[in-house]
Design an enzyme around this catalytic site. Structure first.
Site, PDB file in Angstrom:
ATOM      1  N   TYR A  57       9.599  53.548   0.773  1.00  0.00           N
ATOM      2  CA  TYR A  57      11.169  53.597   1.435  1.00  0.00           C
ATOM      3  C   TYR A  57      12.567  53.982   1.697  1.00  0.00           C
ATOM      4  CZ  TYR A  57      15.749  52.049   4.067  1.00  0.00           C
ATOM      5  OH  TYR A  57      16.778  52.254   4.254  1.00  0.00           O
ATOM      6  N   HIS A  87      25.277  59.203  10.006  1.00  0.00           N
ATOM      7  CA  HIS A  87      25.886  58.273   9.231  1.00  0.00           C
ATOM      8  C   HIS A  87      27.380  58.636   9.628  1.00  0.00           C
ATOM      9  CE1 HIS A  87      22.186  56.459   8.563  1.00  0.00           C
ATOM     10  NE2 HIS A  87      22.088  55.706   7.948  1.00  0.00           N
ATOM     11  N   ASN A 200      23.685  54.558   0.304  1.00  0.00           N
ATOM     12  CA  ASN A 200      23.783  53.227  -0.167  1.00  0.00           C
ATOM     13  C   ASN A 200      25.085  52.949  -1.262  1.00  0.00           C
ATOM     14  OD1 ASN A 200      20.631  52.400   0.610  1.00  0.00           O
ATOM     15  ND2 ASN A 200      21.905  52.502   2.312  1.00  0.00           N
ATOM     16  N   TYR A 284      61.861  25.403  -7.558  1.00  0.00           N
ATOM     17  CA  TYR A 284      60.515  25.571  -7.349  1.00  0.00           C
ATOM     18  C   TYR A 284      59.685  26.505  -7.832  1.00  0.00           C
ATOM     19  CZ  TYR A 284      58.286  20.306  -6.247  1.00  0.00           C
ATOM     20  OH  TYR A 284      58.250  19.490  -6.473  1.00  0.00           O
ATOM     21  N   ARG A 287      61.363  27.839 -11.885  1.00  0.00           N
ATOM     22  CA  ARG A 287      61.009  26.809 -13.111  1.00  0.00           C
ATOM     23  C   ARG A 287      59.245  26.771 -13.156  1.00  0.00           C
ATOM     24  NH1 ARG A 287      60.109  20.701 -11.390  1.00  0.00           N
ATOM     25  NH2 ARG A 287      61.842  20.311  -9.791  1.00  0.00           N
ATOM     26  N   PHE A 336      22.741  46.888  -2.907  1.00  0.00           N
ATOM     27  CA  PHE A 336      23.824  47.807  -1.952  1.00  0.00           C
ATOM     28  C   PHE A 336      24.919  46.673  -1.279  1.00  0.00           C
ATOM     29  CE2 PHE A 336      20.487  48.089   1.042  1.00  0.00           C
ATOM     30  CZ  PHE A 336      20.447  47.142   1.715  1.00  0.00           C
ATOM     31  N   GLU A 422      19.442  44.668   8.973  1.00  0.00           N
ATOM     32  CA  GLU A 422      20.529  43.950   8.747  1.00  0.00           C
ATOM     33  C   GLU A 422      21.952  43.321   8.948  1.00  0.00           C
ATOM     34  OE1 GLU A 422      22.880  47.736   8.943  1.00  0.00           O
ATOM     35  OE2 GLU A 422      20.863  49.065   7.500  1.00  0.00           O
TER      36      GLU A 422
END
Length: 517
Positions: A57, A87, A200, A284, A287, A336, A422
């Site tokens: 791959y 990309h 990646n 609150y 304190r 990744f 994906e």
């Protein structure tokens, strides 16, 4: 010149910030370089086998949903270039240089760890770009944090091959080839697997997350200083911060905050003046500062651990593992995936937001005449004619409300991509960007509280506060004059926010009471 950060050796979050924000130089470790060379040899052997070799791959296959498609040996180089180009789909505003530099450092670190199968020249180019100030133009949006931060990292890689846009230092963006030539850096020509190795990973979210986390950690101490100033101005009690009470519930963050407050509030004339006033308990927001601020510290401490692991992790795919006989296993997996960071950064945003949430309530205590004995309504010099800090509280409320929207977790969302390959994504890039905005809002909220508390302390004169609070108050007054009549407050808020960024207020207090945690 400061000592260089060594790429290929364990990297600290503080070193990342130094490189990102202060241009600390970097150097490629010699031992790491040797491991990178050995890893590359394994990839070269696969590529040399040509069409008869094993299908691996990213080396001789397509990507994502096209991972089953075999790519001929003649097209391997073009495959890598096409990957980077296709990309590079980022959109939205440009990342600031610090975040870009953080990404570059982390990308170099991953490659230098020797499991990416790239040539050492890629690390050399990233080091040169960092040291010579070449910053790729990287849009902030477009990643879903699954196969890592594909689009932002592709824009980084685009500049490395002399395409896209980049700037030198803080100069204008120009074509990357021109910027690289101006700085004297030679772009790389990608070989097998190298385009994939560059895009990646989780370096976008890790860079943004680290820089935001370090800012948030510093704001924790600022919140303690701000809270101490407000408590003095409101004539509150330090009794809730007693060490025995804190030890009865031993959360580390709670203990640290209480210790800071005890140091800040020691030897106070204001506090001594109301020692026997008959008031039993404070609100609150006063304190419970150790419990609230402390919980934020504990959450951020866990996030720090996640990021410290991540910046020294292998997050690309596939990974190359060298064997004793000189060969290698090339394993495809999911390192990744950004889920570890997505969850952590969502938590960091929620934790940081609480500092502003409780801070705004202290501002309300200061400006509301029904809640603050002895202070003028809205801390105005003349009630009715002047509005004082009325709308400063409104501004803080607006920031707090915005943070509540931003704290919706991105990590619970997932939109499948790449034709279902994906099918679960982290949205960690969104978590990182939200965290940055939350931290920026917290800084402004604390600036408003400090400004308001300083006005309350003015009205307590001639009584003097504790040494720590007096020092912080004096630091504020060096940059912001007391409010004697209504004036636009945006400049004052900006000035105090700048003091926070510079560390002036904490440093001034520490000069009187010692180092705060």
């Amino acid at each position: 010149m400061p000592e260089a950060v060594v790429i290929g050796k364990p990297l600290s979050l503080e070193s990342l910030e130094d490189v990102a924000k202060r241009a600390r130089p970097v150097v490629f470790d010699a031992e790491a370089r040797a491991k990178v060379v050995r890893s590359r040899t394994a990839i070269d052997a696969i590529a040399a086998a040509g069409d008869d070799g094993a299908r691996v791959y990213g080396v001789n296959t397509g990507f994502g949903a096209l991972s089953e498609t075999r790519i001929s040996a003649a097209d391997v180089r073009q495959l890598q270039k096409n990957l980077v180009r296709s990309h590079s789909t980022g959109i939205g505003p440009d990342l600031p240089p610090a975040e870009v530099r953080g990404m570059m450092l982390l990308r170099a670190q991953v490659l230098a760890l020797g499991c990416s199968g790239v040539r050492p020249e890629l690390v050399d180019v990233l080091c040169a770009m960092l040291n010579l100030g070449v910053h790729p133009r990287i849009p902030a949006q477009g990643s879903v944090g699954a196969s890592g931060d594909l689009a932002p990292l592709a824009h980084l890689a685009l500049a490395m091959i002399g395409e896209g846009e980049a700037q030198v230092g803080s100069g204008p963006f120009v074509p990357s080839a021109e910027a690289m030539k101006q700085a004297g850096v030679t772009p790389v020509s990608l070989e097998a697997k190298e385009g994939l190795a560059l895009i990646n990973g989780t370096q976008f979210m890790a860079s943004l997350g680290t820089l935001a986390l370090l800012d948030a950690e510093r704001l924790c101490t600022v919140a303690d200083v701000a809270g101490a100033m407000s408590l003095e101005a409101l004539k509150g009690s330090s009794r809730p911060f007693d060490e025995r009470l804190q030890a009865a519930r031993p959360h580390p963050g709670q203990a640290a905050v209480a210790a800071n407050l005890r140091a800040m509030l020691a030897e106070s004339e204001i506090m001594e003046s109301h020692k026997h006033c008959g008031k039993v308990q404070d609100a609150y927001s006063l304190r419970c500062m150790p419990q609230v601020h402390g919980a934020t510290r504990d959450a951020l401490s866990w996030v720090r651990g996640v990021l410290e692991r991540e910046v020294n992790s292998i997050t690309d795919n596939p990974s190359v593992f060298l064997l004793d006989d000189g060969t290698a296993d090339v394993i495809s997996g999911g390192n990744f995936h950004g889920q570890p960071l997505a969850l952590a950064l969502d938590l960091a945003a929620m934790a940081a937001a609480e500092l502003a949430n409780i801070s705004e309530r202290r501002v309300e205590q200061l400006v509301n005449p029904a809640l603050s004995t002895g202070l003028t309504p809205f801390l105005a010099p003349g009630s009715g004619l002047h509005s004082g800090f009325m709308i400063a509280q409104v501004a803080s409320a607006s920031l707090v409300s915005e943070n509540k929207v931003l704290c919706h977790p991105a990590s619970v969302d997932s939109i499948p991509s790449s034709a279902g390959k994906e099918d679960h994504v982290s949205m960690g890039s969104v978590s990182a960007r939200k965290l940055q905005q939350v931290v920026a809002n917290v800084r402004q909220s604390l600036a408003i509280e400090i400004l308001t508390a300083a006005a309350g302390l003015d009205q307590r004169a001639p009584l003097t506060p504790s040494k720590g609070v007096a020092a912080a108050h004096a630091a504020v007054r060096k940059g912001v004059a007391p409010l004697t009549a209504d004036r636009p407050l945006y400049g004052d808020i900006r000035t105090v926010a700048s003091m926070i960024d510079a560390g002036n207020l904490v440093r001034a207090a520490e000069e009187r009471v010692g180092v705060l945690r």
